[in-house]
Design a protein around this motif. Structure first.
Motif, PDB file in Angstrom:
ATOM      1  N   TYR A 124      -1.468  -2.795  -5.656  1.00 24.72           N
ATOM      2  CA  TYR A 124      -1.290  -4.203  -6.049  1.00 24.72           C
ATOM      3  C   TYR A 124      -2.142  -4.534  -7.268  1.00 24.72           C
ATOM      4  N   ARG A 125      -3.374  -4.056  -7.300  1.00 24.77           N
ATOM      5  CA  ARG A 125      -4.240  -4.330  -8.445  1.00 24.77           C
ATOM      6  C   ARG A 125      -3.740  -3.618  -9.705  1.00 24.77           C
ATOM      7  N   LEU A 126      -3.151  -2.460  -9.526  1.00 29.52           N
ATOM      8  CA  LEU A 126      -2.638  -1.741 -10.690  1.00 29.52           C
ATOM      9  C   LEU A 126      -1.368  -2.377 -11.245  1.00 29.52           C
ATOM     10  N   LEU A 127      -0.519  -2.910 -10.379  1.00 30.82           N
ATOM     11  CA  LEU A 127       0.797  -3.391 -10.801  1.00 30.82           C
ATOM     12  C   LEU A 127       0.909  -4.911 -10.868  1.00 30.82           C
ATOM     13  N   GLY A 128       0.080  -5.638 -10.135  1.00 30.55           N
ATOM     14  CA  GLY A 128       0.184  -7.098 -10.126  1.00 30.55           C
ATOM     15  C   GLY A 128       1.396  -7.601  -9.375  1.00 30.55           C
ATOM     16  N   SER A 129       2.049  -6.718  -8.635  1.00 29.32           N
ATOM     17  CA  SER A 129       3.248  -7.080  -7.875  1.00 29.32           C
ATOM     18  C   SER A 129       3.163  -6.416  -6.515  1.00 29.32           C
ATOM     19  N   LEU A 130       3.189  -7.212  -5.473  1.00 30.23           N
ATOM     20  CA  LEU A 130       3.127  -6.645  -4.128  1.00 30.23           C
ATOM     21  C   LEU A 130       4.410  -5.884  -3.813  1.00 30.23           C
ATOM     22  N   ALA A 131       5.539  -6.389  -4.286  1.00 28.26           N
ATOM     23  CA  ALA A 131       6.810  -5.701  -4.042  1.00 28.26           C
ATOM     24  C   ALA A 131       6.788  -4.303  -4.656  1.00 28.26           C
ATOM     25  N   GLU A 132       6.330  -4.198  -5.911  1.00 27.97           N
ATOM     26  CA  GLU A 132       6.257  -2.889  -6.558  1.00 27.97           C
ATOM     27  C   GLU A 132       5.188  -2.016  -5.909  1.00 27.97           C
ATOM     28  N   ALA A 133       4.099  -2.630  -5.449  1.00 25.72           N
ATOM     29  CA  ALA A 133       3.050  -1.878  -4.766  1.00 25.72           C
ATOM     30  C   ALA A 133       3.590  -1.257  -3.481  1.00 25.72           C
ATOM     31  N   GLU A 134       4.355  -2.021  -2.732  1.00 25.73           N
ATOM     32  CA  GLU A 134       4.965  -1.504  -1.505  1.00 25.73           C
ATOM     33  C   GLU A 134       5.866  -0.313  -1.814  1.00 25.73           C
ATOM     34  N   ASP A 135       6.672  -0.461  -2.873  1.00 21.34           N
ATOM     35  CA  ASP A 135       7.594   0.622  -3.243  1.00 21.34           C
ATOM     36  C   ASP A 135       6.829   1.882  -3.651  1.00 21.34           C
ATOM     37  N   ALA A 136       5.725   1.692  -4.400  1.00 19.73           N
ATOM     38  CA  ALA A 136       4.944   2.842  -4.855  1.00 19.73           C
ATOM     39  C   ALA A 136       4.327   3.578  -3.669  1.00 19.73           C
ATOM     40  N   VAL A 137       3.803   2.820  -2.721  1.00 22.58           N
ATOM     41  CA  VAL A 137       3.193   3.440  -1.542  1.00 22.58           C
ATOM     42  C   VAL A 137       4.259   4.125  -0.695  1.00 22.58           C
ATOM     43  N   GLN A 138       5.399   3.483  -0.556  1.00 27.12           N
ATOM     44  CA  GLN A 138       6.495   4.086   0.212  1.00 27.12           C
ATOM     45  C   GLN A 138       6.944   5.406  -0.415  1.00 27.12           C
ATOM     46  N   GLU A 139       7.008   5.448  -1.743  1.00 28.37           N
ATOM     47  CA  GLU A 139       7.395   6.667  -2.446  1.00 28.37           C
ATOM     48  C   GLU A 139       6.367   7.774  -2.215  1.00 28.37           C
ATOM     49  N   ALA A 140       5.084   7.409  -2.207  1.00 25.55           N
ATOM     50  CA  ALA A 140       4.039   8.407  -1.966  1.00 25.55           C
ATOM     51  C   ALA A 140       4.168   9.000  -0.569  1.00 25.55           C
ATOM     52  N   TYR A 141       4.428   8.143   0.420  1.00 24.46           N
ATOM     53  CA  TYR A 141       4.607   8.639   1.781  1.00 24.46           C
ATOM     54  C   TYR A 141       5.866   9.505   1.888  1.00 24.46           C
TER      55      TYR A 141
END
Length: 312
Positions: free
Chosen positions: A31-48
């Motif tokens: 979230y701090r890197l992207l400023g978007s919680l939606a994009e943060a969720e997607d990034a974490v989901q992709e990592a998993y």
């Protein structure tokens, strides 16, 4: 090496538990890197997804799954940041970071509202206030990643270097440059109680349509920026100057619908306001208070960025 119980053995998987426990930290970083919680969720989901795509032997060969996930999430975010500028050229109006309510307001936007994942996993501190996130938007992607990972999450420059593909010395310079941007943009710290009083006075003056009182609360060079994303009506260009903002806000008050209510709320850990209509939050107002005046107002109306504020 961690021994994992495989599906169907009827036992909990300690390795899986360890991996799952990293999610909160990963969401905070993204979230701090992207400023978007939606994009943060997607990034974490992709990592998993990448983790679970590996074989058990490949997973067991990784000494620190948490460090591996952090590296993968950070690289995904870096790639997104590198492409963000091009994507935002097609964004209608100004792009602002996604605002977050305080924990007890999540899901409903009201104090005491139910908490939901993953929004309640973002720790609200000074590194997520809107003023800070807006400054991060002015940084290069590499500066932002180096600064957030090192200064906020205490990763070594050697670890950061592995993520951004530069030397530790270069990453140290990136973080130093980012630090200068932060210091320049935040010349003074106003006590929290004073910030809350100023925002409350602004609300009262706004509701009273008192132009002189509004001007007195605004820095002469104040700026107001709105983000509607082309999905709702708002002003497309920044409004500059205390007088111009005061007149604009009085005009907004005059046009406000009868069933719309202005409420004091915490926005990214700072005093803010929200506009509620038909039991839904339709606008979030964040403020940057410098000294005893409001320096910036950020208005978020894009409904896609208000999903954690709206009543289910």
């Amino acid at each position: 090496m961690t021994t994992r119980s495989r599906p169907g053995h009827g036992r909990s998987d300690p390795g899986l538990d360890a991996i799952t426990s990293e999610r909160r930290q990963l969401i905070n970083i993204a979230y701090r890197l992207l400023g978007s919680l939606a994009e943060a969720e997607d990034a974490v989901q992709e990592a998993y997804a990448r983790w679970y795509a590996m074989s058990p032997r490949q997973q067991d060969a990784i000494q620190s799954p948490g460090a591996w996930l952090t590296t993968v999430v950070s690289r995904i975010c870096l790639n997104l940041l590198n492409s963000a500028r091009a994507r935002r050229e097609t964004y209608v109006g100004n792009w602002l970071p996604e605002p977050l309510p305080e924990r007890t307001q999540r899901s409903t936007g009201r104090p005491g509202g139910t908490t939901v994942d993953p929004a309640d996993r973002v720790t609200l501190d000074e590194s997520v206030n809107l003023a800070f996130l807006v400054v991060l938007e002015s940084m290069t992607p590499a500066e932002r990643v180096a600064f957030i990972l090192h200064d906020v999450f205490c990763h070594s420059f050697a670890e950061v270097a592995e993520i951004v593909g530069r030397t530790p010395g270069a990453c140290r310079k990136l973080a130093s440059s980012a630090r200068r941007r932060i210091r320049t943009s935040q010349p003074s710290v106003t006590p929290a109680t004073q910030r809350a009083d100023i925002v409350r006075d602004f609300k009262q003056a706004w509701e009273a349509k008192d132009i002189d009182a509004l001007i007195g609360l605004l820095d002469p060079d104040a700026t107001a920026i709105a983000d509607g994303g082309g999905l709702t009506t708002t002003f497309l260009h920044p409004i500059e100057g205390a007088k111009q903002i005061a007149h604009a806000w009085v005009e907004i008050a005059r046009r406000r619908r009868g069933n719309m209510t202005l409420l004091d709320r915490t926005v990214n850990g700072q005093p803010g306001l929200v506009a509620e209509q038909d039991d839904a939050i339709v606008t979030v107002f964040a403020f940057d208070v410098v000294g005893d005046r409001i320096k910036h107002i950020w208005v978020v109306r894009n409904p896609e960025k208000l999903r954690h504020w709206t009543t289910d």
